[in-house]
Design an enzyme around this catalytic site. Structure first.
Site, PDB file in Angstrom:
ATOM      1  N   HIS A 376      45.627  61.022  44.052  1.00  0.00           N
ATOM      2  CA  HIS A 376      45.544  59.594  43.694  1.00  0.00           C
ATOM      3  C   HIS A 376      46.869  58.975  43.290  1.00  0.00           C
ATOM      4  O   HIS A 376      46.887  57.836  42.830  1.00  0.00           O
ATOM      5  CB  HIS A 376      44.567  59.377  42.538  1.00  0.00           C
ATOM      6  CG  HIS A 376      43.141  59.647  42.894  1.00  0.00           C
ATOM      7  ND1 HIS A 376      42.279  58.666  43.324  1.00  0.00           N
ATOM      8  CD2 HIS A 376      42.439  60.777  42.908  1.00  0.00           C
ATOM      9  CE1 HIS A 376      41.093  59.194  43.569  1.00  0.00           C
ATOM     10  NE2 HIS A 376      41.173  60.489  43.323  1.00  0.00           N
ATOM     11  N   LYS A 569      44.704  45.076  35.252  1.00  0.00           N
ATOM     12  CA  LYS A 569      44.869  46.492  35.607  1.00  0.00           C
ATOM     13  C   LYS A 569      45.629  47.152  34.468  1.00  0.00           C
ATOM     14  O   LYS A 569      46.101  46.450  33.562  1.00  0.00           O
ATOM     15  CB  LYS A 569      45.659  46.626  36.914  1.00  0.00           C
ATOM     16  CG  LYS A 569      46.945  45.770  36.932  1.00  0.00           C
ATOM     17  CD  LYS A 569      47.678  45.814  38.261  1.00  0.00           C
ATOM     18  CE  LYS A 569      47.104  44.929  39.330  1.00  0.00           C
ATOM     19  NZ  LYS A 569      46.617  45.615  40.507  1.00  0.00           N
ATOM     20  N   ARG A 570      45.762  48.495  34.484  1.00  0.00           N
ATOM     21  CA  ARG A 570      46.570  49.137  33.458  1.00  0.00           C
ATOM     22  C   ARG A 570      47.980  48.542  33.451  1.00  0.00           C
ATOM     23  O   ARG A 570      48.491  48.109  34.479  1.00  0.00           O
ATOM     24  CB  ARG A 570      46.647  50.648  33.721  1.00  0.00           C
ATOM     25  CG  ARG A 570      45.350  51.371  33.460  1.00  0.00           C
ATOM     26  CD  ARG A 570      44.918  51.233  32.021  1.00  0.00           C
ATOM     27  NE  ARG A 570      45.785  52.007  31.155  1.00  0.00           N
ATOM     28  CZ  ARG A 570      45.485  53.188  30.634  1.00  0.00           C
ATOM     29  NH1 ARG A 570      44.304  53.724  30.878  1.00  0.00           N
ATOM     30  NH2 ARG A 570      46.329  53.814  29.846  1.00  0.00           N
ATOM     31  N   LYS A 575      53.507  48.554  38.331  1.00  0.00           N
ATOM     32  CA  LYS A 575      52.594  47.473  38.710  1.00  0.00           C
ATOM     33  C   LYS A 575      53.244  46.101  38.502  1.00  0.00           C
ATOM     34  O   LYS A 575      52.727  45.083  38.933  1.00  0.00           O
ATOM     35  CB  LYS A 575      51.296  47.576  37.920  1.00  0.00           C
ATOM     36  CG  LYS A 575      50.500  48.859  38.232  1.00  0.00           C
ATOM     37  CD  LYS A 575      49.227  48.947  37.408  1.00  0.00           C
ATOM     38  CE  LYS A 575      48.500  50.265  37.508  1.00  0.00           C
ATOM     39  NZ  LYS A 575      47.653  50.397  38.712  1.00  0.00           N
ATOM     40  N   THR A 677      42.046  49.193  43.576  1.00  0.00           N
ATOM     41  CA  THR A 677      40.652  48.869  43.887  1.00  0.00           C
ATOM     42  C   THR A 677      40.288  47.513  43.283  1.00  0.00           C
ATOM     43  O   THR A 677      39.372  46.851  43.771  1.00  0.00           O
ATOM     44  CB  THR A 677      39.689  49.955  43.345  1.00  0.00           C
ATOM     45  OG1 THR A 677      40.063  50.281  42.012  1.00  0.00           O
ATOM     46  CG2 THR A 677      39.742  51.203  44.201  1.00  0.00           C
ATOM     47  N   LYS A 681      37.841  44.275  44.637  1.00  0.00           N
ATOM     48  CA  LYS A 681      36.803  43.555  43.883  1.00  0.00           C
ATOM     49  C   LYS A 681      37.086  42.059  43.917  1.00  0.00           C
ATOM     50  O   LYS A 681      36.170  41.232  44.091  1.00  0.00           O
ATOM     51  CB  LYS A 681      36.776  44.036  42.422  1.00  0.00           C
ATOM     52  CG  LYS A 681      36.329  45.477  42.274  1.00  0.00           C
ATOM     53  CD  LYS A 681      36.666  46.081  40.913  1.00  0.00           C
ATOM     54  CE  LYS A 681      36.591  47.596  41.009  1.00  0.00           C
ATOM     55  NZ  LYS A 681      37.280  48.292  39.906  1.00  0.00           N
TER      56      LYS A 681
END
Ligand code: 26W
Length: 836
Positions: A376, A569-570, A575, A677, A681
């Site tokens: 992952h 998100k985290r 990111k 992911t 969504k």
């Protein structure tokens, strides 16, 4: 003996053949009262929705129980091949509303509760999230379970029953403060304890080798400290198909004998302390989504999960087949969710060789034909390594087995690449150096028949980069399985208004065949349909605002006509939440300069948790909150721009956020986000993505077409080639907007009473060695955001894009993902339930 005869002829009463529980409104009302009054002892004066929610959950659980049993019997009767999903994380969120949806009773229950004067929504939202995961990997496991049950696949989820899940996040003075999540404090009506299926797990001690009469060596692992693994089962209903699968979570409990030894020695305090060590194992989820740096407790957790789950499967097997394992690999398959449970490879060898007396070769053939590994992440800091010393102390027999696996593997490699010592060193399961380490990813690849990445680009990078030697050696093992999300939770349940419009337009077949959403595409040209679509999105934005207000999360006036721009998100440097903040500051500068012609109002929402020990991520949270405070209180800004940090982002928060999102920020440095992911969504709920060519964004763009995706940023290849001569200072020098943004940041405008607070954040992005290359993508990001505004100004065009995004999200259903896992890896036969 007449009495014996009588006993023999006595008809056996079936205690499992129960009268069906009704699903009419009156049935729900009667049963609800029964639980509420008789079991929980409450009446209409009870103020807390908690008990009503528990009572309703029990009512729903009853309806799952019968089917749970039937599902189980069907699998047994058919003696089918089965799969096991081993994961340290299952981020299930809430259960009640999902269970009602999958049972098809939502409407009836809503009416039943209405008749009792109870608002169903209040009961639903009083349920605690089961937050047994960090983020993407854990939620993926939960979506997978939903799809497996919906596809009627015989899959069992195995995980840990953490007493404390993911911490709750509060924001104090702009900073993250963590609070323990004692989610089980008030009990959990969804789980069933099954003491009768407990197993003993060994730790410590030492090994002994003896030779039997036939000259075979025999290994025993002795003088261990034992811990009991007790399973708790949660039902996993498929979508309106009767199937109810199982999630089995292990709890660690001190064993009787463990305590007795100590008591006999008269050392009461030692005994109690030892009990704590045992029960600590499943006490808390590690809240880190990168590395856990060799923490002993984490290794204990991993082995505890692997050993308990394998013993469980083997006990079931020997119960039917005795000690005959010839067909074991034909009938069983384990999917390892990252390397976290990969010690299972060595544990299966131990159980087969030491306990069930198979030869090493027989056991090895079984092991490598039953294990499959999913990777992952490409981030080097997330690749697990355990020191050999620690493993020798905690799991001595396992360490011997790993050495043996490696010895044989090294022989195979050197006969493939004779004389290539460098290759041996790179591929070895044991990393040499100042301290020897076990590379868990190497163990996972060597011991599995399948290795997969979670999006096309990610798999390609695994094959060409991180695992290239293994790919050259075993190309057939490698495959891609692009992630997905379950459309039941992430569209049907969380956005009932949009779901109804979709069903009224194209029927409700999309719920179990998401590719049918494609039928919506022509409606993008239908003005009437667009109007309905827009009204639903607008209402969702308003209810998101109302929800934040009701929870006292903001006193701000939020403009429902603004672009709702979401990044949830985290918090992680790769990111690039920072890039988002730089854009917000740029917009602020434009307002301050009066550069507001054709201005499009924007409401930027950022949410996510930082790992408690991740300093830089916590600074980013503080920065977001400080910038928010300045911008939101500036009268020049008005409702042109708002920035909001959403605290305590979790599954149930995302269910509220998705329907109200216009813009989905997927802005990681290309090559770093394995898949993502959240992107799926948001797309499914009609948000349009602004994103880099990273992870599954690439496939999202392929599906929606380039016109319906706001692309920016360097590609993975460009990132890697620019890296060598990356010069952020030169870029800043040539970009006046960027210069202005950095100037304002550096002036201390956002930290007036906290001088120097953001120095490290600022210097991280100005550093030529910044691994995330934020500055490199600034200009292209700002330009893409400009295109977002132009598109949004034309509401008809925006709505078309929104519809097209939803219509093309079919690929991102976990039903598609799971079908691929099943067709290419697991090869399980769907098990429709036998008519009873
Ligand atoms: C404590 C050790 C540890 C290390 C890594 C815990 C958790 C991790 C995971 C790799 C973190 C994770 O959730 N990864 C995400 O997995 C998602 C599902 O495949 C992907 O969509 C995300 O891109 C990836 O970051």
């Amino acid at each position: 003996m007449p009495t014996n005869k009588y006993v023999k002829s006595k008809p056996k009463l079936s205690i499992t053949n129960l009268p069906n529980k009704g699903i009419k409104k009156v049935d729900f009302i009667d049963d609800f009262k029964q639980y509420y009054v008789h079991l929980l002892g409450r009446d209409e004066n009870c103020r807390s929705p908690f008990y009503a929610s528990s009572a309703l959950s029990l009512v729903i659980r009853d309806r799952l129980m019968e089917h749970w049993n039937i599902t189980h019997q069907t699998y047994s009767k058919n003696d089918c091949r089965r799969g096991y999903y081993l994961s340290m994380e299952f981020l299930m969120g809430r259960t009640l509303s999902n269970a009602m949806l999958n049972l098809g009773v939502t409407d009836t229950v809503t009416k039943a509760m209405y008749d009792l004067g109870i608002e169903l929504e209040e009961l639903i939202s009083s349920e605690q999230d089961a937050g047994l995961g960090n983020g993407g990997l854990g939620r993926l496991a939960a979506c997978f379970l939903d799809s497996c049950a919906t596809l009627q696949l015989p899959i069992l989820g195995y995980g840990l029953r953490y007493e404390y899940g993911m911490f709750t996040q509060t924001i104090v003075n702009g900073e993250q403060v963590e609070k323990p999540d004692h989610w089980l404090r008030h009990g959990n009506v969804w789980e069933i304890e099954r003491l009768e299926y407990s197993h003993t797990i060994k730790f410590g001690g030492h090994t002994e080798t003896t030779t039997d009469d036939d000259g075979h060596s025999k290994h025993t692992w002795i003088e261990t400290s034992n811990v009991l693994a007790v399973p708790f089962d949660t039902p996993i209903p498929g979508y309106q198909n009767g199937t109810v699968n199982t999630l089995r979570l292990w709890k660690s409990v001190a064993t009787e004998e463990f305590n007795l030894d100590e008591f006999n020695a008269g050392d009461y305090a030692e005994a109690v302390a030892a009990k704590n060590t045992a029960e600590n194992i499943t006490m808390v989820l590690y809240p880190n989504d990168a590395n856990e740096n060799g923490k002993e407790l984490r290794l204990r957790q991993q082995y505890f999960l692997a050993s308990a789950s394998l013993q469980d499967v083997l006990a079931h097997w020997t119960g039917i087949h005795g000690n005959n394992f010839t067909r074991f690999a034909e009938k069983n398959c384990f999917q390892l969710n990252d390397t976290h449970p990969s010690i299972a490879i060595a544990e299966l060898m131990r159980l087969l060789v030491d306990i069930h007396h198979l030869s090493w070769n027989e056991a090895w053939i079984i092991t490598k034909n039953t294990m499959a590994y999913t990777n992952h992440t490409l981030l080097p800091e997330a690749l697990e390594r355990w020191s050999v010393k620690l493993m020798q102390r905690l799991l001595p027999r396992l360490m011997e087995i790993i050495f043996e696996i490696n010895a044989q593997f090294m022989t195979d490699v050197s006969s493939h690449w004779p004389g290539d010592g460098e290759r041996l060193r790179k591929m070895s399961i044991i990393e040499e150096g100042h301290e020897q380490q076990v590379r868990m990813a190497h163990l996972a690849i060597v011991g599995s028949f399948s290795v997969n990445g979670v999006a096309q680009l990610h798999t390609q990078l695994l094959q060409q980069g991180l695992f290239s030697d293994f790919y050259a050696f075993w190309p057939h093992k490698f495959n891609n399985k692009t992630n997905g999300v379950t459309p039941r939770r992430w569209l049907a349940a969380c956005n009932p208004e949009l779901a109804s419009l979709i069903s009224a337009t194209i029927g409700d077949g999309w719920i179990t065949d998401l590719s049918q959403l494609k039928k919506l595409e022509p409606y993008a040209e239908d003005a009437q349909f667009r109007k309905q679509w827009r009204a639903i999105k607008q209402a969702a934005k308003q209810s998101l605002i109302d929800y934040k207000k009701a929870n006292h999360e903001t006193e701000l006036h939020l403009n429902v006509d603004a672009i709702f721009d979401m990044q949830v998100k985290r918090i992680h440097e790769y990111k690039r939440q920072l890039l988002n903040v730089l854009h917000v500051i740029h917009l602020y500068n434009r307002i301050k300069k009066g550069d507001t012609e054709n201005w499009v109002a924007r409401c930027v929402l950022i949410g996510g948790k930082a790992a408690p020990g991740y300093r830089m991520a916590k600074k980013v949270i503080k920065l977001i909150n400080n910038v928010a405070q300045i911008i939101n209180s500036d009268p020049d800004v008005g409702d042109k721009l708002a920035l909001l940090f959403l605290s305590d982002y979790r599954v149930s928060a995302m269910e509220k956020i998705c329907p109200g999102a216009d813009l989905s920020e997927q802005i990681s440095t290309a090559g770093k986000e394995a898949s993502g992911t959240g992107n799926m969504k948001l797309m499914m709920n009609g948000a349009i993505t602004i994103g880099t060519l990273d992870g599954a964004n690439i496939e999202i763009r392929e599906e929606v077409g380039e016109k319906n995706f706001f692309l920016f940023g360097l590609t993975e290849e460009q990132i890697e080639s620019r890296r060598k001569h990356y010069n952020p200072l030169a870029i800043i020098d040539h970009d006046n907007d960027l210069k202005d943004v950095l100037h304002l940041l550096e002036s201390g405008h956002f930290n007036q009473f906290e001088p120097g607070l953001f120095d490290d954040v600022i210097s991280s992005i100005k550093n030529p060695h910044d691994p995330w290359m934020t500055i490199a993508d600034f200009r292209s990001y700002i330009d893409a955001q400009k295109r977002v505004e132009e598109a949004y100004l034309d509401q008809e065009r925006w709505t078309k894009m929104s519809i097209i995004n939803c219509a093309n999200s079919g690929k991102f259903s976990t039903d598609r993902t799971i079908n691929e896992y099943n067709n290419e890896i697991w090869k399980l036969k769907p098990q429709p339930l036998n008519p009873q």
